[in-house]
Enzyme design. Sequence first.
Site, short mmCIF file in Angstrom:
data_model
loop_
_atom_site.label_atom_id
_atom_site.label_comp_id
_atom_site.label_asym_id
_atom_site.label_seq_id
_atom_site.Cartn_x
_atom_site.Cartn_y
_atom_site.Cartn_z
N HIS A 155 0.82 -1.22 0.00
CA HIS A 155 0.00 0.00 0.00
C HIS A 155 0.85 1.26 0.00
CE1 HIS A 155 0.48 -0.14 4.53
NE2 HIS A 155 0.55 1.16 4.34
N ASP A 195 -0.24 -7.47 1.12
CA ASP A 195 0.33 -6.14 1.35
C ASP A 195 1.85 -6.19 1.48
OD1 ASP A 195 0.29 -3.42 1.53
OD2 ASP A 195 -0.33 -3.34 3.62
N SER A 251 4.68 2.18 8.29
CA SER A 251 4.31 1.09 7.39
C SER A 251 5.53 0.57 6.64
CB SER A 251 3.26 1.55 6.38
OG SER A 251 2.02 1.73 7.01
#
Length: 375
Positions: free
Chosen positions: A122, A152, A226
């Site tokens: 993402h 992901d 992330s």
Amino acid sequence: MLNANKVILALTCLCFAAGIALSVPFPFEPQREGHAEALPEQPPPSPKEVVPEVEPLATQLENLFSSVAKEVKPAVVAIVAKKAGQTGKSSEELTVSQKALQRSFGSGFLIDPKGFILTNHHLVEGAGALDVTLADGRNVPGRTVRSDFTHDIALVKIELENLPVARLGDSDGVEVGQWILAIGHPFGLLQTVSAGIVGALGRSDLSLLGYENFIQTDASINPGNSGGALIDFNGTLIGINTAIIAPSGGNVGIGFAIPAKIAKGIVTQLIEFGGVKRGVLGVMITTVTPALAEALDLDVENGALINQVVEDSAAQAAGLQAGDVVIAVDGAPIDSAGDLRNRIGLKRVDDDVHLNIIRDGEQKTINAKVGEPGA
């Protein structure tokens, strides 16, 4: 006269004997000076043992935290994904907030000395260009090599060599309650380290990804973390920081990381096949709950109930039937339908799999081969 002579003779003998006796020293008589025997030399008194000073527990923990962070930080990188052209305006016409919306800040970590970086899909999805900043301050362009949106996970490449790497560990050995560190770049703050514990394992059904099996942690994870590293106190990477529950937009102590074992499997397939070939059994399944178990008179507390077996599927070939309850895959317990789906989805097509099931109240073992989607 004779008697007197005998008396004199007796007294003489007695005095002679007494003289001899008095000339011999008694055992307890002290020796005179000059005649004393040398006493054995006594060893010198041993020096007092020096007990090593033990550091306080708090200091030991402090040193452990810092040494682990120091070992892993060189392999953690910052990634800026540029997504220009979304507003139709030139860079000079954009406000600060609009410019921020055109860039995604995140993290990643090196897994190969030749410049391969593991991060989240993402973060790099739809990026026109990637800027990668190393721990030593070097800034280089990067490119997305492969990516898998359902897990992901993305693989990024930079054109540098002889780089430090993170050691991917065995996330199956992670325990709830153990200490961990999260390293990344929250809000663009480079090389930030936070600490916490593992709060839970196997988190699924969060509707975040297609396949979910998260490690939950209370280590501070914020936007920009992330793709960063979740590491144990051996300095090995056990997860990829991926998501948070953030009602107010910031950290509230509930973050999620993709286990390292899953990441390794996905990366291997991305490199080998250019994508991920997920296995299937060909069954429709439901999570066994206490209410469902009671209603169907099932003698189990956890598992995945098979509602339907797809025709000509791997499940049908193996002999699985509707009504079977899968309670373990390759010896590992199954807690829910999502758990079974994840376990099978991480296997390759044609892999052998051993299923422990409950059928008509009896436990059985079914050996199956993982099938291909749509086959």
